[in-house]
Design a protein around this motif. Structure first.
Motif, mmCIF file in Angstrom:
data_model
loop_
_atom_site.group_PDB
_atom_site.id
_atom_site.type_symbol
_atom_site.label_atom_id
_atom_site.label_comp_id
_atom_site.label_asym_id
_atom_site.label_seq_id
_atom_site.Cartn_x
_atom_site.Cartn_y
_atom_site.Cartn_z
ATOM 1 N N PRO A 108 13.620 4.362 -28.250
ATOM 2 C CA PRO A 108 12.162 4.288 -28.408
ATOM 3 C C PRO A 108 11.639 2.903 -28.756
ATOM 4 O O PRO A 108 10.445 2.633 -28.588
ATOM 5 C CB PRO A 108 11.886 5.285 -29.538
ATOM 6 N N ALA A 109 12.495 2.011 -29.227
ATOM 7 C CA ALA A 109 12.051 0.667 -29.584
ATOM 8 C C ALA A 109 12.123 -0.306 -28.416
ATOM 9 O O ALA A 109 11.697 -1.465 -28.541
ATOM 10 C CB ALA A 109 12.886 0.127 -30.750
ATOM 11 N N ALA A 110 12.669 0.124 -27.277
ATOM 12 C CA ALA A 110 12.798 -0.762 -26.122
ATOM 13 C C ALA A 110 11.418 -1.171 -25.603
ATOM 14 O O ALA A 110 10.428 -0.438 -25.750
ATOM 15 C CB ALA A 110 13.584 -0.079 -25.013
ATOM 16 N N LEU A 111 11.359 -2.346 -25.007
ATOM 17 C CA LEU A 111 10.114 -2.866 -24.456
ATOM 18 C C LEU A 111 10.241 -2.991 -22.942
ATOM 19 O O LEU A 111 11.244 -3.500 -22.437
ATOM 20 C CB LEU A 111 9.785 -4.235 -25.054
ATOM 21 N N ALA A 112 9.226 -2.522 -22.218
ATOM 22 C CA ALA A 112 9.224 -2.574 -20.759
ATOM 23 C C ALA A 112 8.401 -3.767 -20.290
ATOM 24 O O ALA A 112 7.284 -3.987 -20.768
ATOM 25 C CB ALA A 112 8.655 -1.284 -20.177
ATOM 26 N N VAL A 113 8.955 -4.525 -19.344
ATOM 27 C CA VAL A 113 8.262 -5.705 -18.824
ATOM 28 C C VAL A 113 7.750 -5.386 -17.422
ATOM 29 O O VAL A 113 8.550 -5.188 -16.495
ATOM 30 C CB VAL A 113 9.197 -6.933 -18.771
ATOM 31 N N PRO A 114 6.426 -5.325 -17.214
ATOM 32 C CA PRO A 114 5.890 -5.003 -15.890
ATOM 33 C C PRO A 114 6.156 -6.126 -14.885
ATOM 34 O O PRO A 114 6.210 -7.307 -15.234
ATOM 35 C CB PRO A 114 4.387 -4.859 -16.143
ATOM 36 N N LEU A 115 6.316 -5.722 -13.624
ATOM 37 C CA LEU A 115 6.436 -6.656 -12.509
ATOM 38 C C LEU A 115 5.130 -6.599 -11.731
ATOM 39 O O LEU A 115 4.657 -5.521 -11.372
ATOM 40 C CB LEU A 115 7.604 -6.278 -11.595
ATOM 41 N N VAL A 116 4.552 -7.764 -11.476
ATOM 42 C CA VAL A 116 3.255 -7.847 -10.804
ATOM 43 C C VAL A 116 3.428 -8.575 -9.481
ATOM 44 O O VAL A 116 4.028 -9.653 -9.433
ATOM 45 C CB VAL A 116 2.226 -8.587 -11.678
ATOM 46 N N ILE A 117 2.933 -7.988 -8.407
ATOM 47 C CA ILE A 117 2.950 -8.620 -7.093
ATOM 48 C C ILE A 117 1.501 -8.813 -6.638
ATOM 49 O O ILE A 117 0.715 -7.865 -6.614
ATOM 50 C CB ILE A 117 3.738 -7.784 -6.073
ATOM 51 N N THR A 118 1.182 -10.057 -6.278
ATOM 52 C CA THR A 118 -0.183 -10.405 -5.889
ATOM 53 C C THR A 118 -0.187 -10.996 -4.491
ATOM 54 O O THR A 118 0.172 -12.165 -4.301
ATOM 55 C CB THR A 118 -0.784 -11.420 -6.876
ATOM 56 N N PRO A 119 -0.556 -10.218 -3.465
ATOM 57 C CA PRO A 119 -0.624 -10.768 -2.101
ATOM 58 C C PRO A 119 -1.729 -11.807 -1.982
ATOM 59 O O PRO A 119 -2.725 -11.788 -2.716
ATOM 60 C CB PRO A 119 -0.928 -9.534 -1.248
ATOM 61 N N GLU A 120 -1.544 -12.724 -1.026
ATOM 62 C CA GLU A 120 -2.547 -13.760 -0.800
ATOM 63 C C GLU A 120 -3.824 -13.138 -0.236
ATOM 64 O O GLU A 120 -3.821 -12.041 0.349
ATOM 65 C CB GLU A 120 -2.015 -14.818 0.147
ATOM 66 N N ALA A 121 -4.942 -13.842 -0.407
ATOM 67 C CA ALA A 121 -6.253 -13.324 -0.024
ATOM 68 C C ALA A 121 -6.328 -13.015 1.472
ATOM 69 O O ALA A 121 -7.002 -12.051 1.874
ATOM 70 C CB ALA A 121 -7.335 -14.320 -0.420
ATOM 71 N N ALA A 122 -5.642 -13.809 2.291
ATOM 72 C CA ALA A 122 -5.703 -13.589 3.739
ATOM 73 C C ALA A 122 -5.123 -12.237 4.132
ATOM 74 O O ALA A 122 -5.575 -11.618 5.107
ATOM 75 C CB ALA A 122 -4.966 -14.711 4.469
ATOM 76 N N PHE A 123 -4.134 -11.778 3.387
ATOM 77 C CA PHE A 123 -3.562 -10.462 3.672
ATOM 78 C C PHE A 123 -4.598 -9.371 3.432
ATOM 79 O O PHE A 123 -4.768 -8.465 4.254
ATOM 80 C CB PHE A 123 -2.337 -10.216 2.791
ATOM 81 N N TRP A 124 -5.299 -9.455 2.284
ATOM 82 C CA TRP A 124 -6.315 -8.446 1.983
ATOM 83 C C TRP A 124 -7.424 -8.459 3.036
ATOM 84 O O TRP A 124 -7.914 -7.396 3.448
ATOM 85 C CB TRP A 124 -6.909 -8.684 0.606
ATOM 86 N N SER A 125 -7.821 -9.651 3.490
ATOM 87 C CA SER A 125 -8.878 -9.734 4.500
ATOM 88 C C SER A 125 -8.449 -9.069 5.806
ATOM 89 O O SER A 125 -9.224 -8.330 6.424
ATOM 90 C CB SER A 125 -9.232 -11.209 4.754
ATOM 91 N N SER A 126 -7.211 -9.325 6.213
ATOM 92 C CA SER A 126 -6.702 -8.711 7.444
ATOM 93 C C SER A 126 -6.611 -7.202 7.298
ATOM 94 O O SER A 126 -6.986 -6.447 8.206
ATOM 95 C CB SER A 126 -5.333 -9.310 7.778
ATOM 96 N N LEU A 127 -6.117 -6.742 6.161
ATOM 97 C CA LEU A 127 -5.995 -5.308 5.919
ATOM 98 C C LEU A 127 -7.360 -4.636 5.933
ATOM 99 O O LEU A 127 -7.549 -3.594 6.588
ATOM 100 C CB LEU A 127 -5.313 -5.075 4.567
ATOM 101 N N ASP A 128 -8.320 -5.205 5.229
ATOM 102 C CA ASP A 128 -9.651 -4.600 5.152
ATOM 103 C C ASP A 128 -10.296 -4.523 6.531
ATOM 104 O O ASP A 128 -10.978 -3.528 6.858
ATOM 105 C CB ASP A 128 -10.541 -5.416 4.201
ATOM 106 N N ALA A 129 -10.084 -5.546 7.341
ATOM 107 C CA ALA A 129 -10.671 -5.543 8.682
ATOM 108 C C ALA A 129 -10.076 -4.433 9.538
ATOM 109 O O ALA A 129 -10.800 -3.740 10.272
ATOM 110 C CB ALA A 129 -10.459 -6.903 9.346
ATOM 111 N N ARG A 130 -8.760 -4.229 9.460
ATOM 112 C CA ARG A 130 -8.123 -3.181 10.243
ATOM 113 C C ARG A 130 -8.570 -1.800 9.779
ATOM 114 O O ARG A 130 -8.787 -0.889 10.602
ATOM 115 C CB ARG A 130 -6.601 -3.301 10.140
#
Length: 334
Positions: free
Chosen positions: A305-327
């Motif tokens: 119960p005392a263990a600590l979890a470290v989150p992993l964060v992935i952040t795609p570049e803005a161009a990926f989101w723009s392409s995805l939203d357009a499709r």
């Protein structure tokens, strides 16, 4: 060397090159390739049934064995689509669970019942998440319970052709396609390259052997760890002291390496198989802080119960989101 050690440690190292071990496994890889081609033909010819559901389906997967960051990408994708105003759900097979039937994931579900990754996705996003051995069954169950969902994200399943999909995202890390051979001579689950809508590279640089371009996604640990009680502990406060780390991942050394890059000193590391259930965990009582992955936390906390979890964060570049939203706008007009 035991079989488990060979499969989880030695063999992935062999996949980086075309050495004697890889060459020895080529005949098996040829049989595997023929079976995969026959299966793919069966779906294309209508011999095997492909099911379509009344929602736009986005598959997030990869073509190599081992983790490349599919689940963090799924989380980032769900959060982005929610921010765009879409109603989103996630389906998964629920690898590592000890149940078989179709079921919804609740915030307090046990990882043994629903799988560690589906539980993490639901807790991180709040969207409906359903699991089933056949992902089409999970999709059907989710949409019956949540008929307003417009977009379904399939966590993994690039090779699960029984579910019709509208868009495919192939996630790759710094390994690229390794030696370019099919399992078990190489890391490929299917022949590459093959058409997908996007390739998303989560490694520190674009994979030079992937055979096609793509978009970048920054992969890094969060600047904090999380306790079982929800408290946050800044990683900077752990610098200058020895800590322990455990990871039940396809590539646990990647997690340990990121902790070291964050400036932490690892006194002892424990590498476990992917989706390890921690039922055999024995408390070490070293007196040092124990760090784990966010995926392992719900399974480890009942024992540590005392263990600590470290989150992993992935952040795609803005161009990926723009392409995805357009499709998506083309396929699913508002």
């Amino acid at each position: 060397m035991g079989l488990s050690t060979f499969l989880h440690q030695r063999l992935p190292r062999e996949w980086a090159q075309r050495g004697p071990v890889a060459w020895a496994l080529r005949p098996i890889a040829a049989v595997y390739g023929m079976l995969m081609a026959l299966r793919r033909w069966g779906y294309a010819a209508g011999v095997f049934k492909t099911r379509r559901v009344p929602a736009l389906v986005i598959v997030v997967g990869n073509v190599v064995a081992g983790g490349a960051g599919k689940t963090p990408v799924t989380i980032a994708l769900a959060k982005h689509l929610l921010a765009q105003g879409w109603r989103v759900g996630v389906i998964s097979r629920g690898h590592g669970r000890h149940t078989q039937h179709v079921r919804a994931v609740a915030h307090d579900s046990r990882p043994l019942d629903v799988g560690d990754e589906p539980l993490l996705i639901h807790q991180a996003t709040g969207v409906p998440v359903w699991v089933a051995h056949a992902r089409a069954d999970a999709a059907q169950g989710l949409l019956q319970a949540h008929p307003d969902v417009q977009i379904l994200i399939c966590d993994d399943g690039l090779q699960h052709w029984a579910l019709a999909r509208d868009l495919e995202i192939c996630v790759m890390d710094e390994r690229g396609v390794g030696n370019g051979w099919l399992l078990p001579a190489g890391p490929l689950r299917e022949t590459w390259p093959r058409p997908v809508d996007w390739v998303l590279h989560t490694g520190p640089q674009l994979s030079d052997n992937a055979g096609m371009g793509g978009y970048r996604a920054q992969r890094q640990l969060a600047d904090h760890a999380v306790g079982a009680d929800g408290r946050r502990v800044a990683l900077s406060t752990l610098k200058g002291q020895a800590v322990d780390a455990v990871a039940g991942l396809a590539r646990p050394e990647a997690f340990f390496g990121m902790l070291r890059q964050a400036g932490l000193t690892l006194a002892h590391t424990i590498a476990l198989p992917d989706h390890h259930d921690f039922q055999d965990w024995t408390t070490a009582n070293t007196g040092r802080t124990l760090l784990c992955t966010e995926k392992d936390a719900a399974k480890l906390w009942p024992h540590e119960p005392a263990a600590l979890a470290v989150p992993l964060v992935i952040t795609p570049e803005a161009a990926f989101w723009s392409s995805l939203d357009a499709r998506i706008a083309q396929l699913l007009p508002r």
